[in-house]
Design a protein around this motif. Sequence first.
Motif, PDB file in Angstrom:
ATOM      1  N   GLN A  90       0.912  -0.909   0.229  1.00 19.60           N
ATOM      2  CA  GLN A  90       0.011   0.200   0.051  1.00 19.60           C
ATOM      3  C   GLN A  90       0.762   1.385   0.180  1.00 19.60           C
ATOM      4  O   GLN A  90       0.729   2.454  -0.474  1.00 19.60           O
ATOM      5  CB  GLN A  90      -0.820   0.039   0.962  1.00 19.60           C
ATOM      6  CG  GLN A  90      -1.853   0.857   1.320  1.00 19.60           C
ATOM      7  CD  GLN A  90      -2.994   0.841   2.893  1.00 19.60           C
ATOM      8  OE1 GLN A  90      -2.644   0.559   3.604  1.00 19.60           O
ATOM      9  NE2 GLN A  90      -3.985   1.636   2.121  1.00 19.60           N
ATOM     10  N   SER A  93       2.780   1.660  -3.320  1.00 20.30           N
ATOM     11  CA  SER A  93       1.699   2.041  -4.148  1.00 20.30           C
ATOM     12  C   SER A  93       1.488   3.563  -4.713  1.00 20.30           C
ATOM     13  O   SER A  93       1.459   4.022  -5.370  1.00 20.30           O
ATOM     14  CB  SER A  93       0.354   2.094  -4.339  1.00 20.30           C
ATOM     15  OG  SER A  93      -0.383   2.269  -5.596  1.00 20.30           O
ATOM     16  N   GLU A 138      -3.736   7.278   4.788  1.00 21.98           N
ATOM     17  CA  GLU A 138      -4.355   5.895   4.294  1.00 21.98           C
ATOM     18  C   GLU A 138      -3.944   5.020   4.799  1.00 21.98           C
ATOM     19  O   GLU A 138      -4.971   3.887   4.798  1.00 21.98           O
ATOM     20  CB  GLU A 138      -3.984   6.030   2.644  1.00 21.98           C
ATOM     21  CG  GLU A 138      -4.080   6.751   1.715  1.00 21.98           C
ATOM     22  CD  GLU A 138      -3.266   6.706  -0.004  1.00 21.98           C
ATOM     23  OE1 GLU A 138      -3.218   5.923   0.192  1.00 21.98           O
ATOM     24  OE2 GLU A 138      -3.548   8.050  -0.292  1.00 21.98           O
ATOM     25  N   THR A 139      -2.555   4.957   5.723  1.00 21.01           N
ATOM     26  CA  THR A 139      -2.694   3.414   6.664  1.00 21.01           C
ATOM     27  C   THR A 139      -2.881   3.704   8.284  1.00 21.01           C
ATOM     28  O   THR A 139      -2.672   2.970   8.976  1.00 21.01           O
ATOM     29  CB  THR A 139      -1.170   3.102   6.680  1.00 21.01           C
ATOM     30  OG1 THR A 139      -0.545   3.611   6.936  1.00 21.01           O
ATOM     31  CG2 THR A 139      -0.529   2.642   5.164  1.00 21.01           C
TER      32      THR A 139
END
Length: 360
Positions: A90, A93, A138-139
């Motif tokens: 992730q 990316s 996002e994480t």
Amino acid sequence: MQSDERPLRKIIHVDMDAFYASVEQRDDPELKGKPVAVGGGHRGVVTAASYEARPYGVRSALPSVTAKRLCPDLIFVKPRFDVYRAVSQQIRSIFSDYTDLVEPLSLDEAYLDVTEDRRGLGSARAIAEDIRRRIREETQLTASAGVSYCKFIAKLASDHRKPDGLCVITPEKGPEFVASLPVAHFHGVGPVTAKKMERLGILTGADLRDWSLPALQAHFGSSADWYWRIARGIDEREVKPDRPYKSVSAERTFDEDLRDADRLAAELTRIAGYAWDRIERAEVAGRTVTLKVKYGDFTLITRSKSFVLPVPDLDAFTLAGQALLAALYPLPKGIRLLGLGLHNLSEGGVEPPVQLGLAI
């Protein structure tokens, strides 16, 4: 530092903060704010430690028994490498939105060459800030980043303001930044070399810079050129995507030469755990286990065993190493260094475990 015919590189080193432990704290709210160690169990060593555990002296590769003694409230959790790999993908990316020049070092850190400002953000600092923002959003994890004109200083800079920090070192400030730091923090200067430098009066980058190349060569041989260059902030290595691994290993130099079979077996088990952690981080599999032994008189030998199929897990890896060590007895002299590694590598890790015959 660089040729006048090309622009200075803009390099970012991104390093996730206590990655494994932070993932565990993210996924289990009861662990937040508590000292956490990933690992332990049959492995016998700490794979990663949360920032709450570190003030107690808990760190990677520390024996689990020692870690628990230092921090009685330490909570051990089993590693979940499938989850860590998924989060790592992730994050990679995200990197790919900014540059194709990404060199992963492990699941939790990478170099990025952002000399070309693909998204028009205006500076390497702005790119690093945007990457860190996206990782957080996002994480739900934090990353530290170092920004500079070369890989060596970018990596030093990412450590400078951990956790959740950003440090930018411009070309003008590079040499003095290096001069201000302990040599023990330098990439390429391991604990044994750092102790040797300390005996020679080399404690900081400034001390190292005071030494001439011939003088360094007299003490450090082929490594002298690297030490001479980094002391001056010179590192012309490029960011190389998809860096291939030839082997993955770990080793330890002992304070005194060892002969006792039980002590050596215990040390090798610990080394195997640390090496296997690196193997899993690198996401590789291999068919050859190699034992490295340096005796007290500095005689160096290696012994290897190859298998038809990849070594499936830590237990098989450790067992192969122990068999190679056992074949050396009776020892001709004490052992100064032990190392264990995996060769004949392929990417992608190991598929469902296969029982291997490990008789040597």
